[in-house]
Design a protein around this motif. Sequence first.
Motif: not given
Length: 207
Positions: A17-32
């Motif tokens: 199972m995998g889950q993308p992590l989004f930037d708290l300030d930019d919801k469209d930006k994947v940071v991990g």
Amino acid sequence: GSMELDAKEYGIPILSMGQPLFDLDDKDKVVGSFGITIPKRNSMRLRNMSQRMEKNVGEIAAVVQQLAAAASQIASNEGILNSSIAEVYQVSDKIEEVLGFVTQIAAETKMLGLNAAIEAARAGDVGRGFGVVAEEIRKLSDQSRNTVVTIKQLTDQIKEQLDHAQQVSELTLRSSEEQAAATQEIAASVQELTKTAERLDQVARQV
């Protein structure tokens, strides 16, 4: 997302199972990303067990259907047999009724022959030939009565055999009815097993 992999990839079945992590300030930006891999050995074992169970239950269900069909056919045949036995009884009764008439006729014939013999004796030499005929009539009436007795004995034997056949037939009919009822109960139990196998498979997919 999630993905199941069989034992070919890593030696044991796994759920990845995998889950993308989004930037708290930019919801469209994947940071991990965050991923987890869970071994599914027990799950696969349960699913294999449920599949084998479903297969075995299916085979049992097929055999139960055959038993039910056989019991139904036996019950049908026994019903026909009982009907046939009743018909033979009726025929035997008719035979005995006819034998009663034959016995009565034989008795009357013998009486007529006896009276004819007396008259022939009174006639002396003139009636001697008729006396011989009268004697033959009496012999024939005796033969008729003896034959009636023999036929009556045979019809009695037939009825005795019919009584035995009817008892066996009724026992078989009851047994087939009980078998049919038992197979219905087995069929209901098999349905419960099928539901259990399906539930087991559902649980296995969640493990």
